[in-house]
Scaffold this motif. Structure first.
Motif, PDB file in Angstrom:
ATOM      1  N   VAL A 186      -0.785  -7.540  -4.642  1.00 19.55           N
ATOM      2  CA  VAL A 186      -1.832  -6.545  -4.848  1.00 19.55           C
ATOM      3  C   VAL A 186      -1.229  -5.177  -4.559  1.00 19.55           C
ATOM      4  CG1 VAL A 186      -4.129  -5.742  -4.175  1.00 19.55           C
ATOM      5  CG2 VAL A 186      -3.601  -8.208  -4.144  1.00 19.55           C
ATOM      6  N   TYR A 187      -1.311  -4.285  -5.547  1.00 19.32           N
ATOM      7  CA  TYR A 187      -0.762  -2.941  -5.397  1.00 19.32           C
ATOM      8  C   TYR A 187      -1.907  -1.952  -5.156  1.00 19.32           C
ATOM      9  CZ  TYR A 187       3.300  -5.119  -7.626  1.00 19.32           C
ATOM     10  OH  TYR A 187       4.352  -5.951  -7.933  1.00 19.32           O
ATOM     11  N   MET A 188      -1.789  -1.163  -4.095  1.00 18.82           N
ATOM     12  CA  MET A 188      -2.783  -0.133  -3.800  1.00 18.82           C
ATOM     13  C   MET A 188      -2.057   1.204  -3.695  1.00 18.82           C
ATOM     14  SD  MET A 188      -5.474  -2.019  -1.265  1.00 18.82           S
ATOM     15  CE  MET A 188      -6.858  -2.832  -2.116  1.00 18.82           C
ATOM     16  N   VAL A 189      -2.005   1.918  -4.817  1.00 21.95           N
ATOM     17  CA  VAL A 189      -1.299   3.193  -4.867  1.00 21.95           C
ATOM     18  C   VAL A 189      -2.020   4.218  -4.002  1.00 21.95           C
ATOM     19  CG1 VAL A 189      -0.415   5.011  -6.371  1.00 21.95           C
ATOM     20  CG2 VAL A 189      -0.449   2.635  -7.172  1.00 21.95           C
ATOM     21  N   ASP A 190      -3.332   4.302  -4.145  1.00 19.67           N
ATOM     22  CA  ASP A 190      -4.141   5.167  -3.283  1.00 19.67           C
ATOM     23  C   ASP A 190      -4.586   4.372  -2.062  1.00 19.67           C
ATOM     24  OD1 ASP A 190      -3.782   7.028  -5.228  1.00 19.67           O
ATOM     25  OD2 ASP A 190      -5.869   7.082  -5.904  1.00 19.67           O
TER      26      ASP A 190
ATOM     27  N   MET B  26       0.827  -1.197   0.000  1.00 21.66           N
ATOM     28  CA  MET B  26       0.000   0.000   0.000  1.00 21.66           C
ATOM     29  C   MET B  26       0.867   1.255   0.000  1.00 21.66           C
ATOM     30  SD  MET B  26      -2.888  -1.280   2.757  1.00 21.66           S
ATOM     31  CE  MET B  26      -4.102  -0.037   2.252  1.00 21.66           C
ATOM     32  N   GLY B  27       0.532   2.195  -0.878  1.00 22.88           N
ATOM     33  CA  GLY B  27       1.203   3.483  -0.890  1.00 22.88           C
ATOM     34  C   GLY B  27       2.707   3.379  -0.995  1.00 22.88           C
ATOM     35  N   GLY B  28       3.414   3.963  -0.020  1.00 27.10           N
ATOM     36  CA  GLY B  28       4.867   3.999  -0.038  1.00 27.10           C
ATOM     37  C   GLY B  28       5.520   2.641   0.021  1.00 27.10           C
ATOM     38  N   ALA B  29       4.795   1.607   0.452  1.00 23.51           N
ATOM     39  CA  ALA B  29       5.371   0.253   0.475  1.00 23.51           C
ATOM     40  C   ALA B  29       5.711  -0.220  -0.928  1.00 23.51           C
ATOM     41  CB  ALA B  29       4.398  -0.719   1.136  1.00 23.51           C
ATOM     42  N   ILE B  30       4.986   0.277  -1.929  1.00 26.62           N
ATOM     43  CA  ILE B  30       5.265  -0.125  -3.313  1.00 26.62           C
ATOM     44  C   ILE B  30       6.671   0.315  -3.701  1.00 26.62           C
ATOM     45  CG2 ILE B  30       4.522   0.089  -5.719  1.00 26.62           C
ATOM     46  CD1 ILE B  30       1.698   0.665  -4.671  1.00 26.62           C
ATOM     47  N   ASN B  31       7.076   1.470  -3.189  1.00 31.10           N
ATOM     48  CA  ASN B  31       8.409   1.983  -3.493  1.00 31.10           C
ATOM     49  C   ASN B  31       9.497   1.068  -2.959  1.00 31.10           C
ATOM     50  OD1 ASN B  31      10.227   4.031  -4.446  1.00 31.10           O
ATOM     51  ND2 ASN B  31      10.541   4.626  -2.308  1.00 31.10           N
ATOM     52  N   GLY B  32       9.162   0.259  -1.946  1.00 34.81           N
ATOM     53  CA  GLY B  32      10.145  -0.651  -1.383  1.00 34.81           C
ATOM     54  C   GLY B  32      10.328  -1.927  -2.176  1.00 34.81           C
ATOM     55  N   ILE B  33       9.421  -2.192  -3.116  1.00 36.21           N
ATOM     56  CA  ILE B  33       9.507  -3.463  -3.849  1.00 36.21           C
ATOM     57  C   ILE B  33       9.411  -3.277  -5.354  1.00 36.21           C
ATOM     58  CG2 ILE B  33       8.513  -4.739  -1.925  1.00 36.21           C
ATOM     59  CD1 ILE B  33       5.865  -4.858  -3.452  1.00 36.21           C
TER      60      ILE B  33
ATOM     61  N   LEU C  92      -1.660   3.675 -12.631  1.00 38.06           N
ATOM     62  CA  LEU C  92      -2.352   2.651 -11.849  1.00 38.06           C
ATOM     63  C   LEU C  92      -2.887   3.222 -10.542  1.00 38.06           C
ATOM     64  CD1 LEU C  92      -2.741  -0.565 -11.697  1.00 38.06           C
ATOM     65  CD2 LEU C  92      -0.744  -0.510 -10.194  1.00 38.06           C
ATOM     66  N   ILE C  93      -4.085   2.766 -10.152  1.00 38.06           N
ATOM     67  CA  ILE C  93      -4.616   3.028  -8.822  1.00 38.06           C
ATOM     68  C   ILE C  93      -4.555   1.743  -7.998  1.00 38.06           C
ATOM     69  CG2 ILE C  93      -6.608   3.786  -7.471  1.00 38.06           C
ATOM     70  CD1 ILE C  93      -5.339   6.009  -9.084  1.00 38.06           C
ATOM     71  N   PHE C  94      -5.194   0.678  -8.483  1.00 42.36           N
ATOM     72  CA  PHE C  94      -5.121  -0.647  -7.856  1.00 42.36           C
ATOM     73  C   PHE C  94      -4.853  -1.690  -8.944  1.00 42.36           C
ATOM     74  CE2 PHE C  94      -8.734   1.219  -5.141  1.00 42.36           C
ATOM     75  CZ  PHE C  94      -7.844   1.784  -4.232  1.00 42.36           C
ATOM     76  N   GLY C  95      -4.021  -2.668  -8.619  1.00 44.36           N
ATOM     77  CA  GLY C  95      -3.766  -3.727  -9.583  1.00 44.36           C
ATOM     78  C   GLY C  95      -3.231  -4.974  -8.917  1.00 44.36           C
ATOM     79  N   VAL C  96      -3.193  -6.070  -9.684  1.00 41.25           N
ATOM     80  CA  VAL C  96      -2.745  -7.368  -9.178  1.00 41.25           C
ATOM     81  C   VAL C  96      -1.738  -7.961 -10.147  1.00 41.25           C
ATOM     82  CG1 VAL C  96      -3.427  -9.691  -8.503  1.00 41.25           C
ATOM     83  CG2 VAL C  96      -4.971  -7.760  -8.038  1.00 41.25           C
ATOM     84  N   GLU C  97      -0.593  -8.373  -9.607  1.00 42.99           N
ATOM     85  CA  GLU C  97       0.428  -9.059 -10.401  1.00 42.99           C
ATOM     86  C   GLU C  97       0.521 -10.509  -9.935  1.00 42.99           C
ATOM     87  OE1 GLU C  97       5.273  -8.898 -11.241  1.00 42.99           O
ATOM     88  OE2 GLU C  97       4.353  -7.589  -9.725  1.00 42.99           O
ATOM     89  N   ASN C  98       0.423 -11.434 -10.858  1.00 41.22           N
ATOM     90  CA  ASN C  98       0.610 -12.849 -10.537  1.00 41.22           C
ATOM     91  C   ASN C  98       2.095 -13.172 -10.543  1.00 41.22           C
ATOM     92  OD1 ASN C  98      -2.150 -13.582 -10.322  1.00 41.22           O
ATOM     93  ND2 ASN C  98      -2.313 -13.572 -12.557  1.00 41.22           N
TER      94      ASN C  98
END
Length: 815
Positions: A788-792, A665-672, A775-781
């Motif tokens: 699950v990515y939740m930008v907002d 979620m949010g800034g956690a995406i920047n970590g991965i 992207l706002i929300f998305g899923v990568e297999n």
């Protein structure tokens, strides 16, 4: 001679009162400001005053915190006023209807909404003592209501931490540990929510209980005592722009009157202060703005210090700021506030009555339609605010259509929710429901959009005419007894009531299925995500039907019984498209690098909204935890940067490949993101290398071109994806910044298109360019698992109701 004798008698009586009542220092056994007082000791002092000065102090407990600490209010006034307190209250509230003869000034002083802004509770004790002794004359025509600590859990967390870590004697060196509070700070409440941003949304028990009391009084003046950075001088009213347009000229002017009175005392002492900067009056959920929208003079007072200051600290210019200094400053503005109110009691009453006269706002009515569960959730909030609403009567309504952003029409029905500004709380209705708040300045302290129709995911029309409606009646929640011979029981999937129903069944050991494809049965259509509970799946569950009925009633669910799993259209119940909801084991990362507030939103969501178990893994030891014990790991928003080393990223990736589900979620995406581990890529913008010269004075305003200050955007939704079950093809997302990520090759579920103009709130021109087609929300297999990515943030401050089902889908539906 007679005047001298009267003065002598008065001074003698004051002296006797002072001798009869112990000061805080005398009662506590230490000089106020030399130690931090624990909450139970504060309560003890107020209880002592209520006994020692029973004729002038009335104490009441209005509830308890999550950690069972008492929440108290002290009513302080003259003996005659305390004896007549209920009549004063009733007469004051008559002013909201233009009647009555109220003459007393009602002043409410709120302390320590942020727990580690700890000085204000100390100052409250000195303030109430002074009002009962040397300033008793202020109470002749004034009732002062004091809440000595809005956030006892957070305050005791800070005080206990400080007492455990401070030097003896205390050390004023800013580098000493006593000035370095850790991740779990005392600022927020038990669930790490910021109570100062919860006045309108009422997600927390402290806010809910306090507002019941506040609505019983609706004071003329409300002060919220705070602290800010160590090096900042004191701040008091008047506030900064933007002011919301509903704030009256009198409210603005009276802030100036109070500010000038404070300045008089600060000038005499040589104390530094500032006004008209930083702290604006727009976002409706603060302790200054919410009272403003209810007719009060709402104000924030900010003392330098906060959790860094301790008992004393060296400031940036080499001065020593002590707790005693901080107490003196808050004490001075508190007493000054009561003084001004006491001297203007009639004016305050006259203007309060004017505030509640009918207003000619552009939109006279708001008509909302949509899922009954979401309507019910909104009416619960309206009831808490004492906002009156009704049902539609079949009439047609024309006005601003929230979904299209243009003029539109709608027909009301008995299921429609109609809310008018033609009521006592009409100004608050306008503020909470207007499509887009008017901004007098784009530099603001908080978000600039919050309109409740968007937040609750409801279709809405704002009408310039008063819409006729019928009085709403309490819904009787009855459940028809379930047929034990039925093949299955079916219900929809649209709201948090549905999610709570499913969660409760899972906890009870009842097996639940959901459909990946729409189907029709007995002439009724069921959308993706619809829940199916079969007798066959639960034949070994003792008391199955009773538990199912009880849960349906509790969660307002209607169950449709069917005698067959053979559908009219779509996939039968035995199809692979009808999957079992698994009893999911969920863990959430806490500690650095996560944000305390965002972690708290998730923690509160599981325990108080979804009511589903969650394990909390602390960052200090999570590397040693066997992740295979969990199906889902949630990474809250935060400041990850390079927090995950290569080994940790590989560990996460291996766990996902083996079937785990990671929700970033949010800034956690920047970590991965990107090369750090997974497939998501941050949006890269070409930098303008042209040298631009601008004056220093306008650089801050130039900077807001890259900012998004809590604006609402219309996004597109892939309704066929499990992450979006229960949603329409558009979703209004609250975007809090310009973080932007490219579409996923596969699995983009919610996204912004090229049109990035917000439907409400402020977004800078450069920020709008950056977030286009992202992207706002998305899923990568990834292998057998998913990310699950939740930008907002769909759980923002617990009030963005329409985002919560996305999070539940991420937990249970995405497989």
């Amino acid at each position: 001679m007679k005047q001298i004798l009267l003065l002598a008698c008065f001074l003698y009586s004051i002296s006797n009162i002072s001798q009869e009542i112990k000061s805080p220092s005398e009662f506590l056994g230490y000089e106020l400001g030399t130690q931090f007082t624990r909450h139970h000791e504060v309560v003890d002092y107020y209880e002592y005053l209520a006994e020692a000065a029973a004729d002038r102090v009335q104490l009441t407990s209005y509830g308890k915190t999550n950690e069972r600490r008492p929440l108290i209010l002290a009513y302080v006034s003259s003996a005659a006023n305390i004896n007549n307190l209920e009549s004063i209250r009733e007469d004051h509230l008559k002013s909201t209807t233009g009647t009555g003869n109220a003459s007393k000034a009602i002043v409410w002083l709120s302390y320590n909404v942020h727990g580690n802004e700890s000085v204000s509770t100390e100052a409250s004790m000195q303030t109430i003592y002074e009002l009962l002794t040397n300033k008793a004359d202020y109470l002749e025509n004034t009732v002062v209501i004091m809440d000595p600590c809005i956030n006892p859990d957070g305050r005791d967390r800070y005080v206990n931490w400080y007492n455990e870590n401070k030097n003896t004697p205390n050390n004023v060196d800013p580098n000493s540990k006593e000035h370095r509070e850790g991740w779990l700070s005392g600022r927020a409440n038990h669930y790490m929510f910021d109570l100062n941003r919860d006045w309108a949304w009422l997600t927390q028990v402290e806010s809910q209980q306090r507002l019941k009391m506040y609505n019983q009084w609706l004071p003329h003046v409300h002060v919220d005592f705070h602290e800010q950075g160590v090096n900042n001088p004191y701040y008091f009213a008047p506030a900064a722009e933007p002011f919301h347009e509903v704030i009256t000229d009198f409210q603005r002017d009276f802030q100036v009157t109070i500010g000038k009175n404070h300045a008089k005392y600060f000038d005499a002492k040589g104390w530094f202060y500032f006004t008209k900067e930083v702290f604006d009056l727009l976002y409706p959920s603060y302790g200054d703005t919410y009272p403003m929208y209810n007719g009060s003079i709402g104000m924030t007072y900010e003392q330098g210090g906060s959790g860094r200051a301790g008992l004393g600290i060296i400031t940036g210019i080499g001065d020593t700021l002590t707790l005693k200094d901080r107490i003196d400053h808050h004490f001075t503005t508190g007493i000054s506030t009561v003084e001004v109110a006491a001297g203007n009691s009639q004016k305050l009453n006259d203007e309060f009555r004017k505030f509640y006269q009918p207003k000619n706002y552009k939109y006279k009515s708001y008509v909302l339609n949509g899922d009954a569960d979401k309507i019910r959730a909104l009416t619960t909030l309206l009831d808490q605010h004492q906002i009156v609403y009704g049902s539609g009567n079949g009439s047609s309504v024309k006005g601003f259509d929230y979904a299209s952003g243009k003029s539109g029409t709608s027909k009301t029905s008995s299921n429609s929710l109609v809310i008018s500004t033609n009521q006592t709380k009409g100004t608050l209705v306008k503020v909470l429901f207007e499509p887009n708040a008017k901004l007098s300045d784009s530099l603001t302290y908080d978000i600039t959009a919050w309109s409740l129709p968007y937040a609750y995911g409801l279709d809405a029309i704002a009408s310039e005419s008063l819409v006729a409606n019928s009085t709403s009646t309490t819904e009787k929640n009855t459940v028809t007894p379930l047929d034990p011979q039925a093949y299955a029981y079916i219900t929809d999937w649209n709201s948090m009531d549905d999610a709570r129903f499913m969660a409760e069944l899972l906890k009870e050991g009842i097996r639940v299925r959901y459909t990946d494809k729409p189907f029709t049965l007995s002439g009724k259509k069921y959308d993706r995500g619809s829940l199916i509970i079969t007798n066959a799946d639960n034949k070994k569950k003792k008391g199955f039907l009773g538990l199912l009925e009880a849960s349906a009633k509790k969660n307002h669910k209607t169950l449709t019984a069917t005698t067959t799993g053979f559908v009219d259209g779509g996939k039968d119940f035995g199809s692979s498209s009808v999957q079992m909801v698994t009893d999911t084991k969920i863990a959430v990362l806490s500690g650095e690098p996560t944000s305390t507030l965002q972690f708290g939103e998730i923690w509160h969501f599981f325990e108080q909204q979804l009511n589903y178990p969650v394990s909390i893994l602390y960052s200090d030891y999570w590397k040693q935890v066997d992740l295979s014990k969990y199906d889902v790991l949630v990474l809250p928003d935060g400041w990850y940067g390079s927090s995950f080393d290569d080994d940790q990223l590989q560990r996460l990736k291996d766990w996902v490949k083996s079937g785990g589900k990671l929700i970033a979620m949010g800034g956690a995406i920047n970590g991965i993101d990107g090369e750090k581990g997974f497939g998501i890529k941050a949006r890269e913008m070409k930098k303008d290398t042209t040298l631009s010269l601008e004056s220093y004075d306008i650089s801050e305003r130039e900077g807001i071109k890259n900012a998004i200050t809590g604006a609402i955007f219309k996004t597109k939704v892939d309704t066929t994806h499990p992450l979006a079950y229960g949603y329409k093809d558009t979703y209004f997302s609250l975007k809090l910044g310009d973080d932007a990520y490219e579409y996923l090759d596969k699995g983009t579920v919610v996204h912004l298109d090229k049109d990035t103009v917000p439907v409400a709130g402020f977004a800078g021109s450069e920020a709008q360019k950056k977030i286009g087609k992202t992207l706002i929300f998305g899923v990568e297999n990834v292998g057998r698992g998913q990310v699950v990515y939740m930008v907002d943030n769909p759980l923002f401050r617990g009030f963005w109701e329409n985002g919560k089902l996305f999070f539940v889908n991420a937990l249970f539906m995405v497989n």
